[in-house]
Write a protein that holds these residues in place. Structure first.
Motif, short mmCIF file in Angstrom:
data_model
loop_
_atom_site.label_atom_id
_atom_site.label_comp_id
_atom_site.label_asym_id
_atom_site.label_seq_id
_atom_site.Cartn_x
_atom_site.Cartn_y
_atom_site.Cartn_z
N ASP A 194 79.00 89.51 8.81
CA ASP A 194 78.81 89.11 7.59
C ASP A 194 77.92 87.96 7.49
O ASP A 194 78.46 87.18 8.16
CB ASP A 194 80.17 88.85 6.77
N PHE A 195 77.03 87.90 7.08
CA PHE A 195 76.77 86.69 6.70
C PHE A 195 75.85 86.35 5.33
O PHE A 195 76.44 86.74 4.23
CB PHE A 195 75.35 86.49 8.01
N THR A 196 76.22 84.70 5.48
CA THR A 196 75.65 84.47 3.78
C THR A 196 74.58 83.99 3.70
O THR A 196 73.82 83.01 2.48
CB THR A 196 76.78 83.29 3.80
N SER A 197 73.66 83.30 4.58
CA SER A 197 72.26 83.22 4.69
C SER A 197 72.34 83.45 6.12
O SER A 197 72.08 83.90 7.15
CB SER A 197 72.05 81.56 4.55
N ILE A 198 70.50 83.39 6.06
CA ILE A 198 69.72 83.66 7.69
C ILE A 198 69.12 82.61 7.67
O ILE A 198 67.90 81.85 7.56
CB ILE A 198 68.53 84.53 7.55
N THR A 199 69.01 82.35 9.49
CA THR A 199 67.60 80.75 9.48
C THR A 199 66.77 82.22 10.72
O THR A 199 67.26 82.45 11.65
CB THR A 199 68.67 79.54 10.25
N LEU A 200 65.29 81.60 10.19
CA LEU A 200 64.20 82.27 11.29
C LEU A 200 63.40 80.84 12.26
O LEU A 200 63.45 79.58 11.54
CB LEU A 200 63.49 82.62 10.34
N ARG A 201 63.32 80.96 13.29
CA ARG A 201 62.90 79.59 14.02
C ARG A 201 61.59 80.21 13.97
O ARG A 201 61.57 81.57 14.53
CB ARG A 201 63.66 79.34 15.21
N TYR A 202 60.14 79.11 13.35
CA TYR A 202 58.61 80.37 13.52
C TYR A 202 58.18 79.63 14.02
O TYR A 202 58.17 77.55 13.89
CB TYR A 202 58.71 81.32 12.69
N ALA A 203 56.74 79.66 14.62
CA ALA A 203 55.59 78.88 14.46
C ALA A 203 54.52 79.09 14.30
O ALA A 203 54.52 80.41 14.12
CB ALA A 203 55.15 78.39 15.64
N ALA A 204 53.30 79.03 13.48
CA ALA A 204 52.28 79.19 12.93
C ALA A 204 51.31 77.77 13.42
O ALA A 204 51.58 76.95 12.47
CB ALA A 204 52.73 79.46 11.52
N ALA A 205 50.23 78.58 13.60
CA ALA A 205 48.86 77.64 13.74
C ALA A 205 47.71 77.88 12.44
O ALA A 205 47.53 77.01 12.26
CB ALA A 205 47.95 77.41 15.05
N SER A 206 48.09 78.89 12.33
CA SER A 206 46.96 78.98 11.23
C SER A 206 47.53 78.33 9.27
O SER A 206 48.54 77.79 9.60
CB SER A 206 47.09 80.82 10.57
N THR A 207 46.44 79.01 9.06
CA THR A 207 46.31 78.23 7.56
C THR A 207 47.77 78.19 6.30
O THR A 207 48.24 77.15 6.43
CB THR A 207 45.48 78.55 6.31
N THR A 208 48.38 79.23 6.37
CA THR A 208 50.08 79.93 6.25
C THR A 208 49.84 80.61 7.85
O THR A 208 49.23 81.30 7.94
CB THR A 208 50.00 80.26 5.03
N ALA A 209 51.54 80.43 7.83
CA ALA A 209 51.66 81.77 7.94
C ALA A 209 52.52 82.76 7.73
O ALA A 209 53.07 84.10 8.10
CB ALA A 209 53.29 81.49 8.84
N GLY A 210 51.55 83.45 6.93
CA GLY A 210 51.73 84.05 5.88
C GLY A 210 52.81 84.57 5.22
O GLY A 210 53.24 84.90 5.03
N GLU A 211 52.33 86.16 4.44
CA GLU A 211 52.92 86.37 3.50
C GLU A 211 53.88 87.71 4.22
O GLU A 211 53.04 89.16 5.04
CB GLU A 211 52.70 86.69 2.42
N LYS A 254 52.46 76.93 7.57
CA LYS A 254 52.61 76.63 8.62
C LYS A 254 53.35 75.39 9.33
O LYS A 254 53.89 73.85 8.93
CB LYS A 254 50.76 75.67 8.45
N THR A 255 53.16 75.09 10.56
CA THR A 255 53.73 73.88 11.67
C THR A 255 52.63 73.13 12.17
O THR A 255 53.07 72.42 12.90
CB THR A 255 54.21 75.17 12.45
N GLY A 256 51.30 73.88 12.09
CA GLY A 256 50.39 73.16 12.51
C GLY A 256 49.99 73.12 14.12
O GLY A 256 49.46 72.81 14.60
N SER A 257 50.93 73.99 14.81
CA SER A 257 50.28 74.73 16.52
C SER A 257 50.83 75.98 16.48
O SER A 257 52.41 75.72 15.92
CB SER A 257 49.75 73.17 17.32
N TRP A 258 50.75 76.67 17.65
CA TRP A 258 50.72 77.53 17.89
C TRP A 258 52.76 76.84 18.85
O TRP A 258 53.66 77.96 19.24
CB TRP A 258 50.69 78.93 18.56
N ASP A 259 52.55 75.89 18.92
CA ASP A 259 53.47 75.19 19.86
C ASP A 259 54.41 74.04 19.02
O ASP A 259 55.37 74.02 19.39
CB ASP A 259 53.44 74.43 21.50
N THR A 260 54.71 74.34 17.93
CA THR A 260 55.57 73.54 18.10
C THR A 260 56.06 74.37 16.37
O THR A 260 55.71 75.68 15.62
CB THR A 260 54.36 72.86 16.53
N TRP A 261 57.64 73.89 16.59
CA TRP A 261 58.14 75.35 15.87
C TRP A 261 59.22 74.43 14.49
O TRP A 261 60.18 73.47 15.15
CB TRP A 261 59.37 76.39 17.20
#
Length: 182
Positions: free
Chosen positions: A75-92, A114-121
């Motif tokens: 059972d869970f009360t929230s979800i955390t995602l770790r992601y990286a995105a170099a593009s203008t936005t990380a998408g919808e 966006k996170t600024g680079s593909w290596d920034t999470w």
């Protein structure tokens, strides 16, 4: 007339022997392990960017039908995602909780920053709750304006933490120890 009530303090070892409810911790799942999720269309396991924490990450390739589902281990009360995105936005993306592992391309949408680079999470926590065995589904919202995409490192199911019996008993014992009537 003085009435004295004496209560024996319960020691920590006694409390432990009485038992405690197990405290649950958040459960993180490595999305870079192919066995931990169901990937759709052009969503693939990749290792070509630095900074991921497990065996790799899920890379979205901005294509129709991309997405993944993960079964909740508790059972869970929230979800955390770790992601990286170099593009203008990380998408919808469309995000939802369901009792089946099937990707849907409608419903609640979310746009990751966006996170600024593909290596920034970075991490984002979504206020979604569900039960053990439910599926978390994240589908890339394919439309003409959606040019972003993100890489996903892990998902964390934040589980409710039940009260410990030891904490409850110790509060009662300490509170009652101070009772004296004169």
């Amino acid at each position: 007339m003085t009435i004295t009530t004496t209560l024996k303090l319960i020691s920590i070892s006694t409390l432990i022997s009485l038992g405690t409810a197990p405290l649950k911790a958040a459960i993180s799942i490595d999305l870079g392990d192919i066995d931990n999720s169901i990937q759709y269309t052009d969503t693939e396991i990749a290792t070509n960017h630095a900074g991921y924490t497990g065996s790799g990450f899920l890379a979205y390739n901005n294509s129709t039908g991309s997405g993944f589902t993960v079964e909740a281990p508790d059972d869970f009360t929230s979800i955390t995602l770790r992601y990286a995105a170099a593009s203008t936005t990380a998408g919808e993306y469309y995000v939802y909780i369901d009792d089946t592992a099937s990707l849907q391309f409608s419903g609640t949408s979310i746009v990751f920053s966006k996170t600024g680079s593909w290596d920034t999470w970075t991490e984002v926590t979504l206020q979604l709750s569900g039960n053990e065995g439910d599926y978390f589904n994240l589908a890339f919202a394919d439309d003409l304006d959606n040019r972003g995409g993100a890489n996903f490192d892990y998902i964390t199911f934040n589980v409710p933490e039940p009260a410990s019996y030891a904490l409850i008993f110790s509060a009662v014992a300490l509170g009652a120890a101070g009772l004296r009537r004169r």
